[in-house]
Every structure is written in structure tokens, then in C-alpha cells.
Design a protein around this motif. Structure first.
Motif, PDB file in Angstrom:
ATOM      1  N   PRO A 182      -8.033 -12.095   1.141  1.00  0.00           N
ATOM      2  CA  PRO A 182      -8.664 -11.151   2.074  1.00  0.00           C
ATOM      3  C   PRO A 182      -7.990 -11.110   3.446  1.00  0.00           C
ATOM      4  N   ALA A 183      -7.481 -12.249   3.899  1.00  0.00           N
ATOM      5  CA  ALA A 183      -6.921 -12.306   5.249  1.00  0.00           C
ATOM      6  C   ALA A 183      -5.434 -12.003   5.289  1.00  0.00           C
ATOM      7  N   THR A 184      -4.701 -12.418   4.264  1.00  0.00           N
ATOM      8  CA  THR A 184      -3.242 -12.324   4.324  1.00  0.00           C
ATOM      9  C   THR A 184      -2.656 -11.541   3.154  1.00  0.00           C
ATOM     10  N   GLY A 185      -3.494 -10.847   2.385  1.00  0.00           N
ATOM     11  CA  GLY A 185      -3.016 -10.122   1.214  1.00  0.00           C
ATOM     12  C   GLY A 185      -2.168  -8.915   1.554  1.00  0.00           C
ATOM     13  N   LYS A 186      -1.750  -8.215   0.498  1.00  0.00           N
ATOM     14  CA  LYS A 186      -0.804  -7.114   0.675  1.00  0.00           C
ATOM     15  C   LYS A 186      -1.387  -5.808   0.153  1.00  0.00           C
ATOM     16  N   VAL A 187      -1.055  -4.722   0.845  1.00  0.00           N
ATOM     17  CA  VAL A 187      -1.445  -3.369   0.447  1.00  0.00           C
ATOM     18  C   VAL A 187      -0.165  -2.568   0.235  1.00  0.00           C
ATOM     19  N   ALA A 188      -0.022  -1.968  -0.941  1.00  0.00           N
ATOM     20  CA  ALA A 188       1.100  -1.068  -1.218  1.00  0.00           C
ATOM     21  C   ALA A 188       0.643   0.343  -0.867  1.00  0.00           C
ATOM     22  N   PHE A 189       1.229   0.910   0.188  1.00  0.00           N
ATOM     23  CA  PHE A 189       0.721   2.133   0.802  1.00  0.00           C
ATOM     24  C   PHE A 189       1.818   3.186   0.856  1.00  0.00           C
ATOM     25  N   GLY A 190       1.555   4.349   0.283  1.00  0.00           N
ATOM     26  CA  GLY A 190       2.502   5.447   0.305  1.00  0.00           C
ATOM     27  C   GLY A 190       2.037   6.560   1.231  1.00  0.00           C
ATOM     28  N   PHE A 191       2.994   7.318   1.771  1.00  0.00           N
ATOM     29  CA  PHE A 191       2.646   8.404   2.688  1.00  0.00           C
ATOM     30  C   PHE A 191       3.794   9.394   2.756  1.00  0.00           C
ATOM     31  N   LEU A 192       3.482  10.584   3.241  1.00  0.00           N
ATOM     32  CA  LEU A 192       4.471  11.641   3.370  1.00  0.00           C
ATOM     33  C   LEU A 192       5.458  11.328   4.491  1.00  0.00           C
ATOM     34  N   HIS A 193       6.693  11.845   4.341  1.00  0.00           N
ATOM     35  CA  HIS A 193       7.710  11.624   5.367  1.00  0.00           C
ATOM     36  C   HIS A 193       7.243  12.097   6.740  1.00  0.00           C
ATOM     37  N   THR A 194       6.511  13.202   6.786  1.00  0.00           N
ATOM     38  CA  THR A 194       6.089  13.768   8.065  1.00  0.00           C
ATOM     39  C   THR A 194       5.065  12.906   8.781  1.00  0.00           C
ATOM     40  N   MET A 195       4.540  11.884   8.116  1.00  0.00           N
ATOM     41  CA  MET A 195       3.555  11.007   8.740  1.00  0.00           C
ATOM     42  C   MET A 195       4.148   9.661   9.126  1.00  0.00           C
ATOM     43  N   GLY A 196       5.447   9.499   8.874  1.00  0.00           N
ATOM     44  CA  GLY A 196       6.050   8.200   9.104  1.00  0.00           C
ATOM     45  C   GLY A 196       6.348   7.869  10.544  1.00  0.00           C
ATOM     46  N   ALA A 197       6.575   8.868  11.380  1.00  0.00           N
ATOM     47  CA  ALA A 197       7.003   8.584  12.747  1.00  0.00           C
ATOM     48  C   ALA A 197       5.850   8.194  13.656  1.00  0.00           C
ATOM     49  N   GLU A 198       4.680   8.782  13.455  1.00  0.00           N
ATOM     50  CA  GLU A 198       3.595   8.577  14.405  1.00  0.00           C
ATOM     51  C   GLU A 198       2.267   8.245  13.741  1.00  0.00           C
ATOM     52  N   THR A 199       1.862   9.016  12.717  1.00  0.00           N
ATOM     53  CA  THR A 199       0.537   8.846  12.136  1.00  0.00           C
ATOM     54  C   THR A 199       0.356   7.473  11.518  1.00  0.00           C
ATOM     55  N   VAL A 200       1.244   7.098  10.615  1.00  0.00           N
ATOM     56  CA  VAL A 200       1.087   5.823   9.906  1.00  0.00           C
ATOM     57  C   VAL A 200       1.233   4.628  10.832  1.00  0.00           C
ATOM     58  N   PRO A 201       2.232   4.570  11.719  1.00  0.00           N
ATOM     59  CA  PRO A 201       2.267   3.439  12.649  1.00  0.00           C
ATOM     60  C   PRO A 201       0.987   3.292  13.468  1.00  0.00           C
ATOM     61  N   GLY A 202       0.412   4.424  13.901  1.00  0.00           N
ATOM     62  CA  GLY A 202      -0.843   4.348  14.639  1.00  0.00           C
ATOM     63  C   GLY A 202      -1.990   3.814  13.804  1.00  0.00           C
ATOM     64  N   LEU A 203      -2.051   4.239  12.538  1.00  0.00           N
ATOM     65  CA  LEU A 203      -3.095   3.748  11.640  1.00  0.00           C
ATOM     66  C   LEU A 203      -2.961   2.243  11.407  1.00  0.00           C
ATOM     67  N   LEU A 204      -1.752   1.793  11.137  1.00  0.00           N
ATOM     68  CA  LEU A 204      -1.543   0.374  10.854  1.00  0.00           C
ATOM     69  C   LEU A 204      -1.853  -0.474  12.084  1.00  0.00           C
ATOM     70  N   HIS A 205      -1.477   0.027  13.255  1.00  0.00           N
ATOM     71  CA  HIS A 205      -1.777  -0.711  14.486  1.00  0.00           C
ATOM     72  C   HIS A 205      -3.287  -0.859  14.664  1.00  0.00           C
ATOM     73  N   ALA A 206      -4.029   0.214  14.444  1.00  0.00           N
ATOM     74  CA  ALA A 206      -5.482   0.162  14.608  1.00  0.00           C
ATOM     75  C   ALA A 206      -6.117  -0.749  13.564  1.00  0.00           C
ATOM     76  N   PHE A 207      -5.651  -0.672  12.320  1.00  0.00           N
ATOM     77  CA  PHE A 207      -6.231  -1.500  11.251  1.00  0.00           C
ATOM     78  C   PHE A 207      -5.989  -2.980  11.516  1.00  0.00           C
ATOM     79  N   ARG A 208      -4.821  -3.317  12.002  1.00  0.00           N
ATOM     80  CA  ARG A 208      -4.489  -4.732  12.168  1.00  0.00           C
ATOM     81  C   ARG A 208      -5.125  -5.354  13.403  1.00  0.00           C
ATOM     82  N   GLU A 209      -5.809  -4.562  14.178  1.00  0.00           N
ATOM     83  CA  GLU A 209      -6.590  -5.171  15.257  1.00  0.00           C
ATOM     84  C   GLU A 209      -7.676  -6.068  14.685  1.00  0.00           C
TER      85      GLU A 209
END
Length: 320
Positions: A113-140
Motif C-alpha cells: 500500500p505504501a510503496t507499491g507500483k501503478v502502471a499508468f498510461g496516458f495520451l502524449h498531449t497530457m504528458g507535459a503538464e496534466t500528468v506531472p501535476g496529477l502525480l505531484h498532487a497524488f504523492r502528497e
């Protein structure tokens, strides 16, 4: 006449490929027993260490030798020693058991639960800003959860989802398939992108029909955005004339800046010089963004946590 118990079928060492698969099923449960006896060179001691009855262990070793058709041990009273065939077999068995242990540790770690892994796919158009922002918020709240990230177009991601290579993916259009679960998260406006010296460049808004005579640059067939663009042009009453097909939105912007056509694209991460982005007033030019996962597939705790996080971002997924 007493009933005679039938013995399981024996597999010849010279079996073909199908029989080798059967041989693996027969031998696998006995490999750890064999390694234990080989390590201690004493059946009683091995049985004690592995917490199994000595009779069970003795029968397992006898059956193993019978199935293989070779002697693995030389018996010396209560002790045993490996034959040359046994030593050869032990080398591969120890390697196989170590690989199984490594795989078990890996899947346990991925499900932590604390250190596991998620295999996450996303569109190229979301790679520059959307996904980094999501991951930053989730890892808080989940600072040690790890991610395996895959960027691709929608259909390719869904194939990898079905193959078990991805846990979740952000895609567009939102898929509708019986083997998948998909939830709409947000929508993104599409803009008509024209060269800076284009006849429409002085406008702020445009009807898509006003570009019916233009040459378009688009993503290749099979991309979700391409299907959306084709559908919007059809709704506007024309079929676009395609000059160039590409795989990445920013490349298409570069083609537009070079005067090679116009494009319907989502907003850029940063403004691109040489182009003007126009709001499309009719038809309503948007693409829906959703998250998808494989139906009936149980989630590990980190995947469940990230899925819950994404669903909590409905209507607030994309940067404003």
C-alpha cells in the motif's frame, strides 16, 4: 479382488513440447522438496526443516526419480548424496526456485500500500503538464508509491490494458467496451490552429465550416483525436483534405507554423510562435477525457488509491 489404485501417467524424458508442459506441472510441486533433501543430504533432517512428514518426502523423491527416469540420489542408510544427474538437476532447480522467489518478492512489493507500483498510461498531449501535476498532487498523500508511465495513443493503450501491462489509462474518446470500465473525468476544448499570416488569423472565434476549403494536418488514423476531428468536420458539413498525418500534436503545430495547413488541436502547454489558436463556436469542439481499467480485475492497494484519486478529480482534471 482388492481394488488396485491406478498410478498417474508417466511422462517420457523424450516427450514433445506438449509433454514437456505436462512434465513441468508434474515436477513443479516437488522441486522445493528436492532442493531441501539435496541441501541436507538427509531425508529425516530435510523433512523436519520443511515441516513435512518424512514419508511424504520420501515418496515425493521416489516419484520424482520415477517421473524423470534417472536416479538423483545415492542412498547410504539414512543419508543420501547426489548423483551426477542429481547435481546437474539441482543447478537448474536452484535457479528456478530463486527466480520464483524473486518474482514473488516483486509482486508483493508492487502491491504494498505504501510503496507499491501503478502502471499508468496516458495520451502524449497530457504528458507535459496534466500528468506531472496529477502525480505531484497524488504523492502528497502517497509519497512512496511508484509509477511505471506509458505514453501512447488511445487504442494502443487499451491494447496494453487488456494485455495486463497497464493498471489504468487516461484516454480519449472515453471507451465503451464490455471488458472495460471507463469513467468520464473532464473535457478539453479543441482549437482551430492556423498560421500567423493566415486569412483567419485576425479572428478570435470561427465556425469550423469556414475552414472547409483549407488543407488540414492531423494525427494518423487510429488516434482518438483523429476520429474526433473527422467527426467534427463531418458535422460541419465537409470532409477535410489531409496534407500531412503525424503522431504528435506539437509536431502538427510546427507544420501549421510552416504554412503547411491548419489543425484542430487541444491547447498547447506553452504558446507556440508562428500560429494563432481560434475558438471554434460551431460545432461544439471538445474531446472528453476519461480513465479506463479492465473490468473484473482486482486492484492492488496503490492502484485502488490512485483510481480513487483520479475519480475525485472529475471536472478538475485538466490545468485551467
Amino acid at each position: 479382488m482388492p481394488h488396485q489404485q491406478s498410478s498417474p501417467p508417466r511422462l517420457s524424458p523424450n516427450s514433445d513440447t506438449e509433454d514437456m508442459s505436462g512434465m513441468s506441472r508434474v515436477l513443479a510441486p516437488r522441486l522445493a522438496y528436492f532442493a531441501g533433501v539435496a541441501r541436507t543430504e538427509h531425508v529425516t533432517r530435510a523433512a523436519h526443516e520443511m515441516n513435512v512428514p518424512q514419508s511424504t518426502l520420501s515418496r515425493a523423491m521416489a516419484r520424482l526419480e520415477q517421473d524423470l527416469g534417472v536416479d538423483l540420489f545415492a542412498r547410504h542408510g539414512r543419508t543420501v548424496s547426489l548423483t551426477p544427474a542429481g547435481r546437474t538437476f539441482l543447478t537448474s532447480v536452484e535457479r528456478a526456485l530463486a527466480e520464483i522467489e524473486r518474482a514473488a518478492e516483486e509482486v508483493r512489493a508492487d502491491a504494498d500500500p505504501a510503496t507499491g507500483k501503478v502502471a499508468f498510461g496516458f495520451l502524449h498531449t497530457m504528458g507535459a503538464e496534466t500528468v506531472p501535476g496529477l502525480l505531484h498532487a497524488f504523492r502528497e498523500d502517497h509519497p512512496r508509491v511508484r509509477f511505471s508511465l506509458v505514453q501512447n495513443y488511445g487504442e494502443a493503450m487499451l491494447e496494453r490494458l487488456r494485455a495486463g501491462e497497464l493498471d489504468l489509462c487516461l484516454t480519449s474518446p472515453v471507451p465503451d467496451a464490455p471488458d472495460l470500465v471507463a469513467r468520464r473525468l473532464d473535457e478539453q476544448k479543441l482549437r482551430l490552429v492556423v498560421p500567423a499570416d493566415h486569412r483567419l488569423a485576425t479572428r478570435r472565434r470561427v465556425r469550423l465550416a469556414e475552414a472547409s476549403e483549407e488543407t488540414f494536418v492531423t494525427l494518423e488514423p487510429g488516434y482518438g483525436l483523429r476520429r474526433i476531428v473527422d467527426s467534427l468536420c463531418q458535422e460541419a458539413g465537409f470532409r477535410p483534405r489531409i496534407a500531412f498525418e503525424g503522431e504528435e500534436a506539437e509536431t502538427l503545430r510546427g507544420l501549421v507554423a510552416a504554412g503547411l495547413g491548419v489543425a484542430l488541436l487541444p491547447p498547447p502547454t506553452v504558446p507556440r510562435p508562428g500560429v494563432v489558436e481560434l475558438t471554434v463556436t460551431a460545432p461544439r469542439a471538445v474531446r472528453e477525457i476519461g480513465v479506463a481499467w479492465l473490468a473484473d480485475r482486482p486492484d492492488t492497494p496503490p492502484v485502488a488509491a490512485f483510481k480513487k484519486f483520479l475519480l475525485s478529480r472529475r471536472g478538475n482534471l485538466l490545468p485551467t
